[in-house]
Design a protein around this motif. Structure first.
Motif, PDB file in Angstrom:
ATOM      1  N   GLU A   1      -5.656  -5.759  -3.405  1.00 49.48           N
ATOM      2  CA  GLU A   1      -6.075  -6.262  -4.720  1.00 49.48           C
ATOM      3  C   GLU A   1      -5.259  -7.448  -5.201  1.00 49.48           C
ATOM      4  O   GLU A   1      -5.752  -8.285  -5.953  1.00 49.48           O
ATOM      5  CB  GLU A   1      -6.018  -5.133  -5.747  1.00 49.48           C
TER       6      GLU A   1
ATOM      7  N   ASP B   1      -0.724   0.019  -9.190  1.00 56.76           N
ATOM      8  CA  ASP B   1      -1.603  -0.084  -8.015  1.00 56.76           C
ATOM      9  C   ASP B   1      -1.835   1.305  -7.413  1.00 56.76           C
ATOM     10  O   ASP B   1      -0.998   1.813  -6.672  1.00 56.76           O
ATOM     11  CB  ASP B   1      -0.957  -1.025  -6.978  1.00 56.76           C
TER      12      ASP B   1
ATOM     13  N   LYS C   1      -4.201   5.056  -2.318  1.00 59.86           N
ATOM     14  CA  LYS C   1      -2.891   5.248  -1.690  1.00 59.86           C
ATOM     15  C   LYS C   1      -2.563   6.741  -1.629  1.00 59.86           C
ATOM     16  O   LYS C   1      -3.058   7.525  -2.432  1.00 59.86           O
ATOM     17  CB  LYS C   1      -1.801   4.538  -2.504  1.00 59.86           C
TER      18      LYS C   1
ATOM     19  N   SER D   1     -10.838  -3.584   1.693  1.00 57.08           N
ATOM     20  CA  SER D   1      -9.960  -2.570   1.106  1.00 57.08           C
ATOM     21  C   SER D   1      -9.733  -2.897  -0.363  1.00 57.08           C
ATOM     22  O   SER D   1      -9.349  -4.030  -0.697  1.00 57.08           O
ATOM     23  CB  SER D   1      -8.619  -2.550   1.830  1.00 57.08           C
TER      24      SER D   1
ATOM     25  N   ASP E   1       4.449  -3.215  -9.093  1.00 59.40           N
ATOM     26  CA  ASP E   1       3.536  -4.171  -8.450  1.00 59.40           C
ATOM     27  C   ASP E   1       3.236  -5.390  -9.335  1.00 59.40           C
ATOM     28  O   ASP E   1       2.456  -6.248  -8.964  1.00 59.40           O
ATOM     29  CB  ASP E   1       2.240  -3.456  -8.050  1.00 59.40           C
TER      30      ASP E   1
ATOM     31  N   LYS F   1       1.957 -12.246  -9.157  1.00 62.55           N
ATOM     32  CA  LYS F   1       1.042 -11.097  -9.131  1.00 62.55           C
ATOM     33  C   LYS F   1       1.439 -10.083 -10.205  1.00 62.55           C
ATOM     34  O   LYS F   1       2.559  -9.601 -10.227  1.00 62.55           O
ATOM     35  CB  LYS F   1       1.089 -10.434  -7.744  1.00 62.55           C
TER      36      LYS F   1
ATOM     37  N   ASP G   1      -7.387  -1.770  -1.845  1.00 59.76           N
ATOM     38  CA  ASP G   1      -5.922  -1.802  -1.956  1.00 59.76           C
ATOM     39  C   ASP G   1      -5.365  -3.192  -1.653  1.00 59.76           C
ATOM     40  O   ASP G   1      -4.180  -3.443  -1.855  1.00 59.76           O
ATOM     41  CB  ASP G   1      -5.317  -0.748  -1.022  1.00 59.76           C
TER      42      ASP G   1
ATOM     43  N   THR H   1       4.361  -8.921  -4.731  1.00 59.43           N
ATOM     44  CA  THR H   1       4.622  -7.724  -3.919  1.00 59.43           C
ATOM     45  C   THR H   1       3.332  -7.470  -3.148  1.00 59.43           C
ATOM     46  O   THR H   1       2.549  -6.604  -3.486  1.00 59.43           O
ATOM     47  CB  THR H   1       4.952  -6.534  -4.833  1.00 59.43           C
ATOM     48  N   LEU H   2       3.124  -8.258  -2.076  1.00 60.23           N
ATOM     49  CA  LEU H   2       1.773  -8.323  -1.517  1.00 60.23           C
ATOM     50  C   LEU H   2       1.494  -7.349  -0.389  1.00 60.23           C
ATOM     51  O   LEU H   2       0.431  -6.741  -0.363  1.00 60.23           O
ATOM     52  CB  LEU H   2       1.450  -9.753  -1.068  1.00 60.23           C
ATOM     53  N   THR H   3       2.428  -7.212   0.557  1.00 67.68           N
ATOM     54  CA  THR H   3       2.084  -6.376   1.719  1.00 67.68           C
ATOM     55  C   THR H   3       3.231  -5.496   2.207  1.00 67.68           C
ATOM     56  O   THR H   3       4.383  -5.941   2.312  1.00 67.68           O
ATOM     57  CB  THR H   3       1.640  -7.243   2.936  1.00 67.68           C
ATOM     58  N   GLY H   4       2.870  -4.269   2.548  1.00 68.07           N
ATOM     59  CA  GLY H   4       3.808  -3.395   3.246  1.00 68.07           C
ATOM     60  C   GLY H   4       4.165  -3.984   4.599  1.00 68.07           C
ATOM     61  O   GLY H   4       5.281  -3.779   5.099  1.00 68.07           O
TER      62      GLY H   4
HETATM   63  N1  BES Z   1       1.194  -3.555  -3.711  1.00 70.58           N
HETATM   64  C1  BES Z   1       0.864  -3.336  -2.351  1.00 70.58           C
HETATM   65  C2  BES Z   1       1.942  -3.813  -1.378  1.00 70.58           C
HETATM   66  C3  BES Z   1       3.269  -3.118  -1.431  1.00 70.58           C
HETATM   67  C4  BES Z   1       3.556  -2.131  -0.516  1.00 70.58           C
HETATM   68  C5  BES Z   1       4.241  -3.479  -2.328  1.00 70.58           C
HETATM   69  C6  BES Z   1       4.779  -1.501  -0.526  1.00 70.58           C
HETATM   70  C7  BES Z   1       5.478  -2.859  -2.347  1.00 70.58           C
HETATM   71  C8  BES Z   1       5.746  -1.864  -1.431  1.00 70.58           C
HETATM   72  C9  BES Z   1      -0.428  -4.070  -2.013  1.00 70.58           C
HETATM   73  O1  BES Z   1      -1.351  -4.188  -3.031  1.00 70.58           O
HETATM   74  C10 BES Z   1      -1.092  -3.300  -0.925  1.00 70.58           C
HETATM   75  O2  BES Z   1      -1.528  -2.218  -1.180  1.00 70.58           O
HETATM   76  N2  BES Z   1      -1.154  -3.900   0.259  1.00 70.58           N
HETATM   77  C11 BES Z   1      -1.803  -3.314   1.370  1.00 70.58           C
HETATM   78  C12 BES Z   1      -2.659  -4.380   2.008  1.00 70.58           C
HETATM   79  C13 BES Z   1      -3.650  -3.870   2.997  1.00 70.58           C
HETATM   80  C14 BES Z   1      -4.678  -3.009   2.326  1.00 70.58           C
HETATM   81  C15 BES Z   1      -4.308  -5.057   3.640  1.00 70.58           C
HETATM   82  C16 BES Z   1      -0.741  -2.814   2.337  1.00 70.58           C
HETATM   83  O3  BES Z   1       0.309  -3.452   2.464  1.00 70.58           O
HETATM   84  O4  BES Z   1      -0.942  -1.763   2.934  1.00 70.58           O
END
Ligand code: BES
Ligand code: MN
Ligand code: ZN
Length: 505
Positions: free
Chosen positions: A355, A276, A283, A351, A294, A271, A353, A380-383
């Motif tokens: 992405e 982001d 955010k 969302s 990201d 990714k 976010d 770095t997909l999900t918190g």
């Molecule tokens: N890049 C973020 C995930 C992330 C979060 C990476 C914290 C590093 C640290 C990703 O694009 C994101 O925003 N994910 C969302 C997904 C949700 C909208 C389904 C998230 O984790 O809140």
């Protein structure tokens, strides 16, 4: 820093600093440390007896020989309790080597000579020990200077020499040194890319770097621009990219392209969101504050392909890095839009976010054309994954194939880049159902972990696929000597190189 292997005994070295080690709770050291202690008339024994040095992990002491041996300083590094060290000797060596070399840098030494921690009684082969010492030392000396106009740090040592007692072990040690250097330099490249600010590290910058790496190592490289992605109907990726003035890039690196008929094909996908913001699902400022990282998955793929190419591993390896910003503008994609990915599947945007999975969807579809033996993506997909496993503890691992999962877990064990398996339960699919499209790009808040991987799985039509969610692992991990705290980690490069190195048909 140059690294050499020299046969000999360490107490005869005339280095600025020699490095020896000690397990916790040893009263009278043996081996090389014992030989140095004897030459120093029991100075190390005395240090231990005083209680000032116990051999704890990461503990470092400096002794001054006062002419008893030719070296100017002795750096003594703790290895911790024997049993804990033996549980993962390579990791123990990486950490000890990092702690010792950082001390040598603080003392502004120029030439450091170290024993091969972990070889022999330590349980590691000479090659693995040498590799671990070099990895720990080089990764431990890594510093990101950023755009500061004045250098602010001490000069690292110029030379590291590893003393080998047996002449016959020199070639194996040299092999380990070479591999360690290639891997550590590749991790440093990845760390640099992730540390760079988002106004410098754009998709075009990633593409440029990939082209330079390809020229350096002898990889094939292709970079698709927006028009080429349009021709491939990459509607998911392009939906994310359309909000940014920075043009997206789809970077393809290939090692052993000309031998794809005879070799297995491993496709690595990373990714590459160069920043982001969350898009219209914006955010908060705290969540956004670290989002230059990201693109860590993309940086891992570029770094891993550099090392795999330089080591000339006997495998056909393809690196795919879709790269884009995720921004807000009059052209940006919005919630409730429906877009079509390159496999024809329609996606409702729940969302903006979510992405990363949009980019990965089109990249996973693209991977199919290489007729892959296995595809592994890293992102770095999900918190949610960070919440599930902890920040800086482990990355989540999802896989459709047991052998691929085991291979990744094996590489994870060998590199101490931790992975933990998470499920792909069929129930997750229901949570991605949409009223208006084939699926939606995110589920409800409580369903964060399994649904992201399940979304990706919809774009996979080959038997062996794995997904690594490294959201908690990219940046700012505390407590590991060879990973600087306020920096990118480079997590994933050693993992992927080890996966490729151990590949068995
Ligand atoms: N890049 C973020 C995930 C992330 C979060 C990476 C914290 C590093 C640290 C990703 O694009 C994101 O925003 N994910 C969302 C997904 C949700 C909208 C389904 C998230 O984790 O809140
Ligand atoms: Mn996001
Ligand atoms: Zn993201």
């Amino acid at each position: 820093m140059d690294v050499h292997v020299i046969p000999g005994v360490i107490q005869e070295s005339d280095a600025d600093a020699i490095v020896v080690n000690l397990f916790e709770d040893v009263q009278h050291p043996g081996g090389a440390t014992g030989a140095v202690d004897a030459a120093l008339n029991g100075a190390i024994d005395e240090l231990i007896a005083s209680g000032d040095f116990t051999g704890q992990v990461g503990q470092v002491a400096v002794l001054y020989p006062r002419g008893a041996i030719p070296a100017r300083r002795v750096i003594l590094v703790g290895l911790g309790p024997r049993a804990e060290f033996y549980a993962d000797p390579a990791e123990g060596v990486r950490r000890a080597a990092a702690s010792a070399i950082q001390k040598a840098r603080d003392l502004e030494t120029k030439r450091v000579v170290s024993i091969l921690h972990g070889a022999g009684a330590g349980g590691l082969s000479v090659e693995d020990a040498a590799r671990a010492v070099v990895e720990g030392s080089l990764l431990g000396l890594y510093e990101y200077q950023g755009q500061k106009t004045e250098a602010h740090s001490k000069e690292p040592p110029q030379v590291l020499e590893l003393v080998i007692f047996g002449e016959e072990d020199v070639p194996a040690a040299q092999q380990g040194v070479e591999r360690g250097c290639v891997i550590a330099q590749s991790v440093a490249l990845t760390r640099d890319l992730v540390n760079l600010p988002p106004n410098i590290c754009t998709p075009a910058y990633l593409a440029q770097t990939a082209a330079e790496v390809a020229a350096e190592v002898g990889l094939d490289v292709r970079v698709l621009d927006r028009e080429q992605m349009e021709a491939l109907n990459m509607g998911a990726l392009l939906a994310v990219a359309q909000g940014s003035d920075a043009p997206p890039k789809f970077i393809i690196l290939e090692h052993n392209a000309d031998r794809s008929d005879e070799l297995d094909t491993l496709v690595l996908v990373g990714k590459g969101i160069t920043f982001d913001t969350g898009g219209y699902s914006l955010k908060g400022h705290e969540g956004m504050a670290t989002m230059k990282t990201d693109m860590a998955g993309a940086a891992v793929v570029i770094g891993a392909l550099r090392a795999i190419g330089m080591l000339d591993l006997p495998l056909h390896v393809v690196g795919l890095t879709p790269a884009s910003d995720n921004m807000i503008s009059g052209r940006a994609y919005r919630p409730q839009e429906v877009v079509t990915a390159s496999n024809g599947a329609t996606i409702e945007i729940k969302s903006t976010d979510a992405e990363g999975r949009m980019l990965l969807a089109d990249a996973l579809v693209y991977a199919r054309r290489f007729e892959p033996t296995a595809v592994v993506d890293i992102a770095t997909l999900t918190g949610a994954c960070v919440v599930a496993l902890g920040k800086g503890i482990a990355a989540g691992l999802f896989s459709t194939d047991d052998a691929l999962r085991d291979a990744l877990l094996g590489a994870s064990k060998a590199t101490a880049e931790k992975l933990w398996p998470l499920p792909l339960f069929p129930e997750y699919k229901k949570r991605l159902e949409s009223q208006t499209a084939d699926l939606r790009n995110s589920a409800d808040r409580m369903d964060g972990v399994g649904t992201s991987a399940t979304f990706l799985k919809q774009f996979v039509d080959y038997p062996a696929w794995a997904h690594v969610d490294m959201a908690g692992m990219a940046y700012g991990i505390k407590g590991i000597p060879y990973i600087p705290e306020k920096s990118s980690t480079g997590f994933g490069v050693r993992l992927f190189v080890e996966l490729a190195r151990r590949w068995k048909r």
